[in-house]
Write a protein that holds these residues in place. Structure first.
Motif, PDB file in Angstrom:
ATOM      1  N   GLN A   1      14.963 -50.630-108.291  1.00 51.82           N
ATOM      2  CA  GLN A   1      13.535 -50.621-108.649  1.00 51.82           C
ATOM      3  C   GLN A   1      13.305 -51.515-109.858  1.00 51.82           C
ATOM      4  OE1 GLN A   1      13.022 -46.395-109.248  1.00 51.82           O
ATOM      5  NE2 GLN A   1      12.169 -46.115-107.182  1.00 51.82           N
TER       6      GLN A   1
ATOM      7  N   LEU B   1       3.808 -56.394-110.166  1.00 50.66           N
ATOM      8  CA  LEU B   1       4.621 -55.858-109.068  1.00 50.66           C
ATOM      9  C   LEU B   1       5.535 -56.966-108.530  1.00 50.66           C
ATOM     10  CD1 LEU B   1       4.567 -52.989-107.722  1.00 50.66           C
ATOM     11  CD2 LEU B   1       3.323 -54.038-105.855  1.00 50.66           C
ATOM     12  N   ALA B   2       4.975 -58.164-108.385  1.00 46.38           N
ATOM     13  CA  ALA B   2       5.775 -59.291-107.893  1.00 46.38           C
ATOM     14  C   ALA B   2       6.835 -59.707-108.918  1.00 46.38           C
ATOM     15  CB  ALA B   2       4.860 -60.461-107.544  1.00 46.38           C
ATOM     16  N   LEU B   3       6.490 -59.636-110.202  1.00 44.43           N
ATOM     17  CA  LEU B   3       7.483 -59.974-111.230  1.00 44.43           C
ATOM     18  C   LEU B   3       8.631 -58.958-111.236  1.00 44.43           C
ATOM     19  CD1 LEU B   3       5.163 -61.009-114.237  1.00 44.43           C
ATOM     20  CD2 LEU B   3       6.436 -62.507-112.692  1.00 44.43           C
TER      21      LEU B   3
ATOM     22  N   GLN C   1       9.653 -57.300-108.742  1.00 44.00           N
ATOM     23  CA  GLN C   1      10.445 -57.553-107.539  1.00 44.00           C
ATOM     24  C   GLN C   1      11.511 -58.619-107.818  1.00 44.00           C
ATOM     25  OE1 GLN C   1       9.960 -55.928-104.521  1.00 44.00           O
ATOM     26  NE2 GLN C   1      11.830 -56.919-103.786  1.00 44.00           N
ATOM     27  N   ARG C   2      11.132 -59.629-108.604  1.00 46.68           N
ATOM     28  CA  ARG C   2      12.102 -60.682-108.937  1.00 46.68           C
ATOM     29  C   ARG C   2      13.302 -60.103-109.685  1.00 46.68           C
ATOM     30  NH1 ARG C   2       8.617 -65.752-110.921  1.00 46.68           N
ATOM     31  NH2 ARG C   2       8.366 -66.670-108.870  1.00 46.68           N
TER      32      ARG C   2
ATOM     33  N   ASP D   1      15.397 -58.220-107.200  1.00 48.77           N
ATOM     34  CA  ASP D   1      16.054 -59.171-106.296  1.00 48.77           C
ATOM     35  C   ASP D   1      17.240 -59.857-106.968  1.00 48.77           C
ATOM     36  OD1 ASP D   1      14.336 -58.589-104.239  1.00 48.77           O
ATOM     37  OD2 ASP D   1      13.070 -60.363-104.497  1.00 48.77           O
TER      38      ASP D   1
ATOM     39  N   LYS E   1      20.065 -57.532-106.855  1.00 48.56           N
ATOM     40  CA  LYS E   1      20.556 -57.447-105.472  1.00 48.56           C
ATOM     41  C   LYS E   1      21.426 -58.663-105.131  1.00 48.56           C
ATOM     42  CE  LYS E   1      19.058 -57.311-100.644  1.00 48.56           C
ATOM     43  NZ  LYS E   1      17.951 -57.107 -99.706  1.00 48.56           N
TER      44      LYS E   1
ATOM     45  N   ILE F   1      21.522 -52.257 -99.700  1.00 39.57           N
ATOM     46  CA  ILE F   1      20.664 -52.462-100.867  1.00 39.57           C
ATOM     47  C   ILE F   1      19.223 -52.712-100.446  1.00 39.57           C
ATOM     48  CG2 ILE F   1      20.297 -53.813-102.964  1.00 39.57           C
ATOM     49  CD1 ILE F   1      23.205 -54.800-102.650  1.00 39.57           C
ATOM     50  N   GLU F   2      18.295 -51.932-100.990  1.00 41.71           N
ATOM     51  CA  GLU F   2      16.874 -52.238-100.844  1.00 41.71           C
ATOM     52  C   GLU F   2      16.320 -52.511-102.238  1.00 41.71           C
ATOM     53  OE1 GLU F   2      14.314 -49.231 -99.169  1.00 41.71           O
ATOM     54  OE2 GLU F   2      12.694 -50.686 -98.841  1.00 41.71           O
ATOM     55  N   SER F   3      15.811 -53.709-102.425  1.00 41.66           N
ATOM     56  CA  SER F   3      15.208 -54.030-103.720  1.00 41.66           C
ATOM     57  C   SER F   3      13.697 -53.893-103.597  1.00 41.66           C
ATOM     58  CB  SER F   3      15.594 -55.442-104.167  1.00 41.66           C
ATOM     59  OG  SER F   3      15.219 -56.388-103.186  1.00 41.66           O
ATOM     60  N   VAL F   4      13.108 -53.133-104.507  1.00 39.02           N
ATOM     61  CA  VAL F   4      11.668 -52.895-104.500  1.00 39.02           C
ATOM     62  C   VAL F   4      11.152 -53.049-105.928  1.00 39.02           C
ATOM     63  CG1 VAL F   4      11.873 -51.279-102.572  1.00 39.02           C
ATOM     64  CG2 VAL F   4      11.757 -50.400-104.912  1.00 39.02           C
ATOM     65  N   SER F   5       9.845 -52.981-106.082  1.00 38.87           N
ATOM     66  CA  SER F   5       9.262 -53.069-107.423  1.00 38.87           C
ATOM     67  C   SER F   5       8.303 -51.923-107.673  1.00 38.87           C
ATOM     68  CB  SER F   5       8.519 -54.388-107.594  1.00 38.87           C
ATOM     69  OG  SER F   5       7.937 -54.441-108.878  1.00 38.87           O
ATOM     70  N   LEU F   6       8.340 -51.413-108.885  1.00 36.75           N
ATOM     71  CA  LEU F   6       7.340 -50.441-109.326  1.00 36.75           C
ATOM     72  C   LEU F   6       6.357 -51.101-110.291  1.00 36.75           C
ATOM     73  CD1 LEU F   6       9.634 -47.322-109.892  1.00 36.75           C
ATOM     74  CD2 LEU F   6       8.532 -48.100-107.791  1.00 36.75           C
TER      75      LEU F   6
ATOM     76  N   PHE G   1       2.914 -45.093-104.288  1.00 35.62           N
ATOM     77  CA  PHE G   1       4.334 -45.137-104.654  1.00 35.62           C
ATOM     78  C   PHE G   1       5.028 -43.810-104.349  1.00 35.62           C
ATOM     79  CE2 PHE G   1       4.729 -49.131-107.099  1.00 35.62           C
ATOM     80  CZ  PHE G   1       3.391 -49.490-107.153  1.00 35.62           C
TER      81      PHE G   1
ATOM     82  N   LYS H   1      10.925 -52.742 -95.241  1.00 39.44           N
ATOM     83  CA  LYS H   1      11.968 -52.774 -96.264  1.00 39.44           C
ATOM     84  C   LYS H   1      11.489 -53.648 -97.422  1.00 39.44           C
ATOM     85  CE  LYS H   1      16.877 -53.548 -97.053  1.00 39.44           C
ATOM     86  NZ  LYS H   1      18.179 -53.953 -96.518  1.00 39.44           N
ATOM     87  N   GLY H   2      11.707 -53.184 -98.657  1.00 42.63           N
ATOM     88  CA  GLY H   2      11.211 -53.897 -99.823  1.00 42.63           C
ATOM     89  C   GLY H   2       9.851 -53.359-100.248  1.00 42.63           C
ATOM     90  N   SER H   3       9.098 -54.172-100.977  1.00 42.31           N
ATOM     91  CA  SER H   3       7.795 -53.752-101.498  1.00 42.31           C
ATOM     92  C   SER H   3       6.671 -54.190-100.563  1.00 42.31           C
ATOM     93  CB  SER H   3       7.567 -54.366-102.884  1.00 42.31           C
ATOM     94  OG  SER H   3       8.557 -53.935-103.790  1.00 42.31           O
TER      95      SER H   3
ATOM     96  N   SER I   1       7.841 -62.565-102.895  1.00 45.51           N
ATOM     97  CA  SER I   1       6.598 -61.844-102.608  1.00 45.51           C
ATOM     98  C   SER I   1       5.692 -62.807-101.862  1.00 45.51           C
ATOM     99  CB  SER I   1       5.938 -61.377-103.910  1.00 45.51           C
ATOM    100  OG  SER I   1       6.752 -60.426-104.563  1.00 45.51           O
TER     101      SER I   1
ATOM    102  N   ILE J   1       6.024 -66.681-106.272  1.00 45.95           N
ATOM    103  CA  ILE J   1       5.251 -65.466-106.031  1.00 45.95           C
ATOM    104  C   ILE J   1       3.908 -65.863-105.428  1.00 45.95           C
ATOM    105  CG2 ILE J   1       3.917 -63.666-107.205  1.00 45.95           C
ATOM    106  CD1 ILE J   1       6.230 -63.465-109.233  1.00 45.95           C
TER     107      ILE J   1
END
Lengths: 172, 434
Positions: free
Chosen positions: A102, A115-117, A119-120, A123, A126, A139-144, B217, B241-243, B266, B287
């Motif tokens: 996360q 959110l996109a930042l 994710q980087r 990633d 990952k 591995i699942e990479s997500v962003s909060l 979330f 899978k992912g965001s 993204s 992005i």
């Protein structure tokens, strides 16, 4: 069998804990999300894969789960390299284990852009793990984004704690 | 000439939808404060309607508040004079007080739970009636009737469409609880659509106003949901899978633009509102996020850092993915969160200026930029359906509040709740009868 039972238990407990308004969510991921939602519900270690003991040993680097970042940075700093590589090796040696990464940001600017930042950041961890032997399916990479800060308020002391990637093991 | 339009059926349908299907929950009365105001405001007097005092909910104060919030009107007190019919209006007196438009009316009690409201807008200079209407409503829907009347007055005096009968959506955070709420445009009748202990962001209205798309979330990662307001039924539209985030409706309501990370980075995708028909739209190593459709559905504007800093770009909506887009913003090194005006001629966005995040608007043709606010942490601007106001989130004393600024930057209003943080506003579409 124990594993099956524990998954069934987790699913049942999750179902009980969720609100009646909870909709059916089609899980389009690898199908292990239920393990995550049960993380708070497992009162004991019974039924867990034995590798969790190693993950939670406070003397092991595997018990460290957060990578922090400099401002505007997404690359894993050298001081966190060993942490990430240790988790990568652990995943390589335990193919049944899987993680969700996360990424998080501080709260300046657009929520969706943050959110996109975030994710980087996730990633980049990952990619490092995959280069070190972990498998993509583990591995699942997500962003909060900025939504789950460790520290509140405006200022570098809060922001530096919020620029991070957290490593969560599924089923933990 | 008094037009008699009995729109009670329509209104009943609308409010039935509003009151019946939404969970009454976290009580969040919004308080409204108004700052500034244009120099050439229209002087108007609204005389309390005859028999209005017998109603549980007064009508004219709601009309007055609606008109005042626009910053386009100067309300002049009737000072004891109370005409209710054209024959009772002494035009010379009102002209002497500087009044241009006079609103008069009468409430007729048809039964215990139904009233007829007649009103007229009188042009003082021309000594004639500008417009008028009779509305029959249940007594439970008097605020809605007042907004409808305010719309008619606004339209007669400004020539623009009124937006007092619209709704807004936003996220209210209280403690560790997040509520997606819908309220009338004046902040009243706030109702929770859904409540969770995990964050909710990016609510987006369907073009018909019947559904909201948003990002939740609750499953430890962002997932895009679409929820029908009337049935509260909801479904995950993007849970890959992912965001999964940043939903935007196509103008025909059939598809959503969403941002997915499952294929790396993204990137912007199109998906049908039932979750089928996934199609990639943008292809870049940067992005690409915050998509927003042009009103004609031909373009998407979005935020991308492909040039090194977040800027707003425009790409055509086609059946194939594209790596090309036209850059629209050039001032400063942070421009994000674009939202098209309904006429498609301009967009509002967040512009960073000396470490302040402010609401700005840009004409697409001339590229002329106007910075409309001077606060520190403005977020997620959303155009009113008539393009005259922009609703946005900002922060005061560490608390998230909603604010609205007129398109010319002259008038600002704050909508705040007693406790909690309020953020992520989205201004809903015009009601169907408009």
């Amino acid at each position: 069998m124990r594993k099956l039972l524990s998954i069934a238990l987790i699913v049942l407990l999750s179902a009980c804990a969720s609100q009646t308004t909870q909709p059916d969510v089609e899980d389009l991921t690898s199908g292990t999300d239920n393990g995550l939602s049960g993380s708070d519900l497992m009162g004991s270690d019974s039924g867990r894969p034995s590798y969790f003991n190693q993950l939670n040993d406070p003397n092991s680097i595997l018990s460290q789960r957060s990578v922090f970042y400099d401002y505007d940075s997404y690359t894993v700093a050298s001081e966190y390299r060993e942490l990430v590589l240790s988790h990568a090796r652990f995943l390589r040696d335990n193919p049944a284990a899987s993680v969700i990464l996360q990424g998080n940001t501080d709260d300046r600017g657009s929520r969706e852009y943050n959110l996109a930042l975030g994710q980087r950041r996730a990633d980049s961890v990952k990619n490092m793990m995959i280069l070190s032997g972990a498998q993509d399916v583990q591995i699942e990479s997500v962003s909060l984004g900025e939504e789950k800060p460790h520290a509140m308020g405006h200022g570098e002391s809060a922001w530096s704690q919020n620029r991070r990637t957290d490593i969560l093991y599924r089923g933990e | 000439m008094l037009m008699s339009i009995y729109c009670s059926k329509l209104m009943r349908g609308l409010l039935f939808l509003l009151l019946w299907l939404i969970i009454p929950s976290l009580h969040a009365q919004l308080n409204i404060e108004i700052f500034g105001g244009g120099a050439s405001r229209i002087p108007i007097t609204i005389v309390p309607f005859a028999e209005e005092n017998r109603l549980q909910q007064s009508i004219t104060p709601v009309i007055s508040a609606d008109l005042q919030r626009t910053g386009l009107f100067r309300l002049i007190d009737p000072a004891g004079s109370s005409p209710h019919a054209p024959v009772e209006v002494v035009y010379a007196d009102w002209a002497n007080r500087g009044v241009n438009a006079l609103v008069i009316g009468r409430v007729t009690h048809l039964s215990d739970d139904q009233v007829e409201i007649q009103f007229r807008v009188m042009d003082i200079a021309k000594k004639s009636q500008l417009t008028g209407l009779a509305i029959t409503v249940p007594t439970t829907q008097l605020r809605a009737a007042a907004h409808r009347i305010a719309d008619v007055i606004y339209e007669a005096l400004t020539g623009d469409v009124g937006v007092f009968s619209t709704r807004i959506a936003y996220v209210l955070k209280r403690g560790n609880k997040y509520a997606l709420q819908v309220a009338d445009a004046d902040g009243y009748n706030a109702q929770s659509i859904i409540e969770y202990t995990e964050p909710i962001i990016s609510p987006a209205w369907s073009p018909d106003g019947n559904q909201l798309a948003y990002v939740s979330f609750e499953n430890k990662k962002p997932v895009v949901y679409v929820q029908t307001l009337s049935t509260r039924e909801r479904r995950a539209v993007a849970s890959f899978k992912g965001s999964n985030s940043a939903p935007a409706w196509s103008p025909d309501g059939k598809r959503l633009a969403v941002v997915l990370t499952g294929q790396g980075g993204s990137q912007i995708f199109l998906v049908n509102t039932d979750g089928s028909g996934l199609q990639r739209l943008s292809r870049s190593s940067s992005i690409d996020t915050e998509p927003n459709f042009s009103p004609d559905g031909r373009y998407i504007i979005f935020t991308s850092d492909r040039g090194g800093s977040p800027q707003i770009y425009r790409m055509p909506v086609t059946t194939t993915e594209s790596s090309n887009a036209e850059r629209l913003t050039f001032e400063g090194n942070y421009n994000a969160s674009p939202d098209y005006s309904r006429d498609g001629k301009s967009f509002t966005f967040i512009h960073r200026n000396n470490n302040q995040f402010n609401v700005a608007a840009q004409e697409i043709g001339s590229r002329q930029v106007e910075i409309l606010t001077n606060s520190k942490f403005d977020e997620s601007p959303s155009f009113a359906p008539n393009g005259k106001m922009i609703l946005y989130a900002t922060e005061i004393n560490g608390h998230g509040i909603l604010s609205a600024v007129s398109r010319d930057g002259q008038t600002r209003q704050q909508l705040s709740v007693q406790t909690g943080d309020i953020r992520e506003p989205a201004w809903g579409p015009l009601p169907k009868w408009k």
